[in-house]
Design a protein around this motif. Structure first.
Motif, PDB file in Angstrom:
ATOM      1  N   LEU A 151      -2.102  21.486  -3.120  1.00 60.21           N
ATOM      2  CA  LEU A 151      -3.236  19.924  -3.506  1.00 60.21           C
ATOM      3  C   LEU A 151      -4.329  19.901  -2.390  1.00 60.21           C
ATOM      4  O   LEU A 151      -3.560  20.146  -1.693  1.00 60.21           O
ATOM      5  CB  LEU A 151      -3.068  18.724  -3.423  1.00 60.21           C
ATOM      6  N   GLU A 152      -5.183  19.594  -2.297  1.00 63.66           N
ATOM      7  CA  GLU A 152      -5.691  19.210  -0.770  1.00 63.66           C
ATOM      8  C   GLU A 152      -6.684  17.670  -0.754  1.00 63.66           C
ATOM      9  O   GLU A 152      -7.099  17.431  -2.344  1.00 63.66           O
ATOM     10  CB  GLU A 152      -7.028  20.593  -1.307  1.00 63.66           C
ATOM     11  N   LEU A 153      -6.392  17.513   0.542  1.00 65.14           N
ATOM     12  CA  LEU A 153      -7.329  16.090   0.222  1.00 65.14           C
ATOM     13  C   LEU A 153      -8.217  16.029   1.563  1.00 65.14           C
ATOM     14  O   LEU A 153      -8.143  16.019   2.454  1.00 65.14           O
ATOM     15  CB  LEU A 153      -6.461  15.316   0.988  1.00 65.14           C
ATOM     16  N   ARG A 154      -9.891  15.557   0.824  1.00 63.84           N
ATOM     17  CA  ARG A 154     -11.218  15.791   1.485  1.00 63.84           C
ATOM     18  C   ARG A 154     -10.708  14.810   1.983  1.00 63.84           C
ATOM     19  O   ARG A 154     -11.538  14.061   1.236  1.00 63.84           O
ATOM     20  CB  ARG A 154     -12.104  16.918   0.733  1.00 63.84           C
ATOM     21  N   LEU A 155     -11.818  14.759   3.131  1.00 64.49           N
ATOM     22  CA  LEU A 155     -11.175  13.334   4.409  1.00 64.49           C
ATOM     23  C   LEU A 155     -12.885  12.502   3.918  1.00 64.49           C
ATOM     24  O   LEU A 155     -13.555  13.589   5.121  1.00 64.49           O
ATOM     25  CB  LEU A 155     -10.391  13.204   5.739  1.00 64.49           C
ATOM     26  N   SER A 156     -13.167  11.571   3.486  1.00 60.99           N
ATOM     27  CA  SER A 156     -14.583  11.555   3.490  1.00 60.99           C
ATOM     28  C   SER A 156     -14.647  10.750   4.869  1.00 60.99           C
ATOM     29  O   SER A 156     -14.004   9.781   5.403  1.00 60.99           O
ATOM     30  CB  SER A 156     -15.528  10.152   2.470  1.00 60.99           C
ATOM     31  N   PRO A 157     -16.597  10.602   5.140  1.00 60.54           N
ATOM     32  CA  PRO A 157     -16.292   9.683   6.676  1.00 60.54           C
ATOM     33  C   PRO A 157     -16.382   8.621   6.390  1.00 60.54           C
ATOM     34  O   PRO A 157     -16.367   7.596   7.597  1.00 60.54           O
ATOM     35  CB  PRO A 157     -18.228   9.813   6.563  1.00 60.54           C
ATOM     36  N   ASP A 158     -16.299   7.524   5.208  1.00 62.71           N
ATOM     37  CA  ASP A 158     -15.977   6.062   5.311  1.00 62.71           C
ATOM     38  C   ASP A 158     -14.653   5.858   4.758  1.00 62.71           C
ATOM     39  O   ASP A 158     -14.238   4.864   5.154  1.00 62.71           O
ATOM     40  CB  ASP A 158     -16.423   5.568   3.780  1.00 62.71           C
ATOM     41  N   VAL A 159     -13.891   7.041   5.873  1.00 63.41           N
ATOM     42  CA  VAL A 159     -12.058   6.260   5.836  1.00 63.41           C
ATOM     43  C   VAL A 159     -12.111   5.182   6.766  1.00 63.41           C
ATOM     44  O   VAL A 159     -12.453   5.710   8.123  1.00 63.41           O
ATOM     45  CB  VAL A 159     -11.450   7.633   5.899  1.00 63.41           C
ATOM     46  N   PRO A 160     -11.272   4.059   7.248  1.00 62.87           N
ATOM     47  CA  PRO A 160     -11.750   3.391   8.426  1.00 62.87           C
ATOM     48  C   PRO A 160     -10.706   3.660   9.295  1.00 62.87           C
ATOM     49  O   PRO A 160      -9.837   4.971   9.146  1.00 62.87           O
ATOM     50  CB  PRO A 160     -11.114   1.650   7.860  1.00 62.87           C
ATOM     51  N   ALA A 161     -10.994   3.505  10.922  1.00 64.58           N
ATOM     52  CA  ALA A 161     -10.153   3.999  11.546  1.00 64.58           C
ATOM     53  C   ALA A 161      -8.859   3.146  11.405  1.00 64.58           C
ATOM     54  O   ALA A 161      -8.990   2.644  10.484  1.00 64.58           O
ATOM     55  CB  ALA A 161     -10.071   3.271  12.869  1.00 64.58           C
ATOM     56  N   PRO A 162      -7.546   3.919  12.437  1.00 64.47           N
ATOM     57  CA  PRO A 162      -6.366   3.164  11.806  1.00 64.47           C
ATOM     58  C   PRO A 162      -6.429   1.954  12.339  1.00 64.47           C
ATOM     59  O   PRO A 162      -6.860   2.084  13.718  1.00 64.47           O
ATOM     60  CB  PRO A 162      -5.535   4.692  12.163  1.00 64.47           C
ATOM     61  N   ALA A 163      -5.419   1.030  11.758  1.00 66.60           N
ATOM     62  CA  ALA A 163      -5.269   0.105  12.216  1.00 66.60           C
ATOM     63  C   ALA A 163      -4.277  -0.509  13.695  1.00 66.60           C
ATOM     64  O   ALA A 163      -3.281   1.413  13.742  1.00 66.60           O
ATOM     65  CB  ALA A 163      -4.108  -1.198  11.585  1.00 66.60           C
ATOM     66  N   PRO A 164      -4.328  -0.407  14.547  1.00 65.18           N
ATOM     67  CA  PRO A 164      -3.595  -0.444  16.015  1.00 65.18           C
ATOM     68  C   PRO A 164      -1.891  -0.056  15.130  1.00 65.18           C
ATOM     69  O   PRO A 164      -1.658  -1.534  14.568  1.00 65.18           O
ATOM     70  CB  PRO A 164      -3.897  -1.056  17.031  1.00 65.18           C
ATOM     71  N   ARG A 165      -0.795   0.611  15.833  1.00 64.43           N
ATOM     72  CA  ARG A 165       0.645   0.014  16.110  1.00 64.43           C
ATOM     73  C   ARG A 165       0.656  -0.846  16.929  1.00 64.43           C
ATOM     74  O   ARG A 165       1.059  -0.169  18.393  1.00 64.43           O
ATOM     75  CB  ARG A 165       1.245   1.214  15.641  1.00 64.43           C
TER      76      ARG A 165
END
Length: 165
Positions: A151-165
């Protein structure tokens, strides 16, 4: 009854053995027999020395129980979802979705534009629901003659940045 939302955090040194056992338990959920699981053991074994390099993130419940994990491997722009496993007791309670959402956000923030996924056939529908598309097949690293969905998952520009851990 719904499970509490997991907290996502980087895997800590000393957790590799527990993650390996979680992976085998999760794989076993699909009805594979003991011989099949033993054939997969080497490929599903995590090592403490590689947790950080494989960008391993765990899903942990408020009681401290680890109920899932995933790895993000490779270098931008094309990465690999190396592993993603959820404890059978929590499958269907949003743990996998939380890990997948975090994976996409972290990958995009790191400069990845595409992730490849060699999925267990039983997990293909989950990844398709997360936006991946099937592009072919790939030989299993554990079972000769077995072909896994690629499978492939194309990452779109609207994916939010990860929350701080």
């Amino acid at each position: 009854m719904s499970a509490p939302a997991p907290r996502l955090r980087p895997a800590a040194p000393g957790e590799a053995a527990a993650l390996t056992e979680l992976a085998l338990r999760s794989k076993g959920h699909w009805g594979y027999d003991a011989a099949f699981l033993e054939a997969c053991r080497a490929e599903l074994t995590m090592r403490d020395a590689e947790l950080a390099a494989r960008r391993t993130v765990v899903a942990e419940l408020p009681d401290g129980r680890i109920v899932g994990f995933r790895t993000l491997e490779g270098e931008p722009p094309v990465g690999v979802l190396g592993m993603m496993f959820v404890d059978p007791d929590t499958i269907g309670h949003g743990v996998g979705r939380a890990l997948a959402t975090d994976l996409a956000a972290e990958a995009r923030a790191a400069g990845f534009t595409l992730l490849t996924i060699d999925a267990d056939p039983n997990a293909e529908a989950f990844y398709l629901a997360q936006g991946a598309v099937r592009v072919g097949g790939t030989p299993s690293g554990s079972i000769p003659g077995r072909v896994l969905p690629r499978l492939e998952l194309r990452l779109s520009p609207d994916v939010p940045a990860p929350a701080p851990r």
